[in-house]
Design a protein around this motif. Sequence first.
Motif, short mmCIF file in Angstrom:
data_model
loop_
_atom_site.label_atom_id
_atom_site.label_comp_id
_atom_site.label_asym_id
_atom_site.label_seq_id
_atom_site.Cartn_x
_atom_site.Cartn_y
_atom_site.Cartn_z
N GLU A 1 -4.59 7.98 8.74
CA GLU A 1 -4.86 7.98 10.17
C GLU A 1 -4.34 6.68 10.77
N ARG A 2 -4.12 6.69 12.06
CA ARG A 2 -3.57 5.49 12.71
C ARG A 2 -4.54 4.31 12.59
N SER A 3 -5.83 4.57 12.50
CA SER A 3 -6.82 3.51 12.41
C SER A 3 -7.04 3.02 10.98
N ASP A 4 -6.39 3.65 10.00
CA ASP A 4 -6.55 3.25 8.61
C ASP A 4 -5.89 1.90 8.34
N LEU A 5 -6.40 1.20 7.35
CA LEU A 5 -5.81 -0.06 6.88
C LEU A 5 -5.02 0.22 5.62
N ILE A 6 -3.74 -0.13 5.64
CA ILE A 6 -2.86 0.05 4.49
C ILE A 6 -2.48 -1.32 3.96
N ALA A 7 -2.64 -1.54 2.68
CA ALA A 7 -2.25 -2.79 2.03
C ALA A 7 -0.98 -2.54 1.24
N CYS A 8 0.05 -3.34 1.49
CA CYS A 8 1.30 -3.20 0.73
C CYS A 8 2.08 -4.50 0.81
N GLY A 9 3.13 -4.59 -0.01
CA GLY A 9 3.95 -5.80 -0.06
C GLY A 9 5.16 -5.74 0.85
N ASP A 10 6.02 -4.77 0.63
CA ASP A 10 7.21 -4.62 1.48
C ASP A 10 6.78 -3.88 2.74
N ILE A 11 6.48 -4.64 3.79
CA ILE A 11 5.82 -4.06 4.97
C ILE A 11 6.79 -3.61 6.05
N GLY A 12 8.08 -3.76 5.84
CA GLY A 12 9.03 -3.43 6.88
C GLY A 12 9.11 -1.95 7.19
N TYR A 13 9.71 -1.19 6.30
CA TYR A 13 9.91 0.24 6.52
C TYR A 13 8.58 0.97 6.62
N ILE A 14 7.67 0.69 5.68
CA ILE A 14 6.38 1.40 5.67
C ILE A 14 5.59 1.09 6.94
N GLY A 15 5.57 -0.17 7.36
CA GLY A 15 4.83 -0.53 8.56
C GLY A 15 5.42 0.07 9.81
N LEU B 1 -3.69 1.55 -0.76
CA LEU B 1 -3.06 0.37 -1.34
C LEU B 1 -1.79 0.82 -2.06
N VAL B 2 -0.66 0.25 -1.68
CA VAL B 2 0.63 0.62 -2.25
C VAL B 2 1.03 -0.41 -3.30
N VAL B 3 1.20 0.03 -4.53
CA VAL B 3 1.62 -0.84 -5.63
C VAL B 3 3.00 -0.38 -6.10
N MET B 4 3.91 -1.33 -6.26
CA MET B 4 5.25 -1.02 -6.74
C MET B 4 5.39 -1.54 -8.17
N ALA B 5 5.93 -0.71 -9.06
CA ALA B 5 6.06 -1.10 -10.46
C ALA B 5 7.46 -0.78 -10.97
N HIS B 6 7.99 -1.70 -11.79
CA HIS B 6 9.27 -1.48 -12.47
C HIS B 6 8.99 -0.87 -13.84
N GLU B 7 9.56 0.29 -14.09
CA GLU B 7 9.42 0.95 -15.38
C GLU B 7 10.75 0.85 -16.12
N PHE B 8 10.75 0.13 -17.25
CA PHE B 8 11.97 -0.09 -18.02
C PHE B 8 12.13 0.97 -19.10
N LYS B 9 13.34 1.07 -19.63
CA LYS B 9 13.65 2.12 -20.61
C LYS B 9 12.85 1.98 -21.89
N ASP B 10 12.44 0.75 -22.22
CA ASP B 10 11.66 0.55 -23.45
C ASP B 10 10.18 0.83 -23.26
N GLY B 11 9.80 1.32 -22.07
CA GLY B 11 8.41 1.64 -21.79
C GLY B 11 7.63 0.53 -21.11
N THR B 12 8.23 -0.63 -20.98
CA THR B 12 7.56 -1.75 -20.33
C THR B 12 7.37 -1.45 -18.83
N ILE B 13 6.20 -1.77 -18.32
CA ILE B 13 5.91 -1.60 -16.89
C ILE B 13 5.48 -2.95 -16.32
N ILE B 14 6.18 -3.41 -15.30
CA ILE B 14 5.89 -4.71 -14.69
C ILE B 14 5.80 -4.54 -13.19
#
Length: 536
Positions: free
Chosen positions: A399-413, A456-469
């Motif tokens: 909803e427009r009144s909701d609070l969204i937490a994220c890092g890259d706030i340009g496009y999403i905001g 809350l928007v979390v962005m994660a890098h998933e690598f081919k060896d299974g590592t998630i950062i």
Amino acid sequence: MEIIFLAALAGPCVIHAGLLFSFARDLCDDAMISARYASNLAAGQGLRYNRAPAGADPVEGYSNFLWVMGMAEGFKRNVHPRVTAAVMGGVSSLASILILGVWVRARTGSRIAGALAAFCLGVCVYFAAWSTRGLETAMFAALAMAAVASCNPRRPGPWPYLLSFIACLARPDGLLAPAAVFIAHATSSKGDKKAIVFWAGIFFAAPFAAYTVFRLLHFHSLVPNTFYAKTGLGLPGALVGLKYSIHAAIRYWPAFATLMLGAVLAALDKKNPDKWTWTKAPFFLLVLYAGFIVYAGGDFMPDYRFIMHVLPVVIGTGFIAVMPYKASEGEEAGSEKYSPFLSRFRLPVLVLATLMTVLTGEWTPLKKLELKDLESGAWHGSQAKWYGPAASWLLLHAERSDLIACGDIGYIGFVTDVDRILDVNGLVDRYLASRPGAAGMDADLDYVLDSKPNYLVVMAHEFKDGTIIGHSAFDRAALNPEGEPVEKLARGYFLAAELDGWSVTEKSLDDGVTRTSLVRFRIYAKNGLQGRKSRI
């Protein structure tokens, strides 16, 4: 003859216009932060990023006031920000080429040198790319160059200081331009200190003071919030900035090699002691800007974006220093003072520098990467392709009144247009920006969760060896080493959506290893929202 020279400048302008057209399709994520400020201003909601909570002080989370004003004018006229930004950036980019050519021509007396300098900038693919990605890069580059190019070190005048003030409106680091001009005047004007103080006071200090008072009254802060959010890394950050500067000089080595060669030739030329006088202002600007880059720790954006701000000055200063001409009071530009040896090799050196510019990087990316790859595979490509799925999901569920937490706030905001975004990187959050170290390198998960965001928007890098950062410091704080949410996040939130972002291949500055990962968006919703349906 001047008509022929102007016709020669048309060539690099036409080439550059073609490059501009190829890139003028989208806005980078940071540009959409400026677009949200501009949209709110045009809609009568004030110069602010967040519209809630009511009565909260606005935060200066942009660093390009003049650019935001231009975008706001576009909104008022119902022009899409992508078009407004492309026009402003494209005009500024072409103006940079023309100013560069005319500046080198005026200071060297050589039409060929002026045309070659303009050509070096005109074929620069990355200068064109950053001119149309929605940021103020080309505008600032044109204004900063115009300020030092118009500086007559022996005769203080209004134009360098007025242009410097306008450059400060384009970017806060525009303050380096009046500093460079003032130093050049103070060390060259034969004691005419009153004239320096008069022109600097009337055309820079007074309007800048008025602008500062406006910012203080509106934002209740003397310094933009972005300054705190992007600085404070101390010595480790300075070392990163130094490494950034070295790599940038290597990447654009023809321009920097010409600059270094010009400095050596100017020092060796005993018949032209005034050469240094005419290159003082641009030289001091480059020195000060190098210090700024080191202090700020460089820039995370690709293609060494910070160098684009001064690339025209690097090219112009190098070409002027290499050429065996001077222009001094009472003497026409073009009066030759150099030794025959330097006179003989002046133009071949610049022709070689231009050829190296074309062959070693500014032009060949058209063949190596192809424009379509720059559009789809590079960081500054289609933001809709990458951030679109996450923004669309939030647009449907929040909803427009909701609070969204994220890092890259340009496009999403900009796309979701909710009243408040909690920026976990601190660009528009005073508390997070005030923490020790750059906000993007620091995290306070407790502060974010205690704010009780709906999503809350979390962005994660998933690598081919299974590592998630995690993508940022906050994302890494939100996820444990296995890539699962930490206990406090898992207690109050559930995973509402997991969406693909983009594949990225990056070379680490730490170990030099190139790695490929898939960036994925994880949207966590607050407990109690499990039954919320799509708004469509």
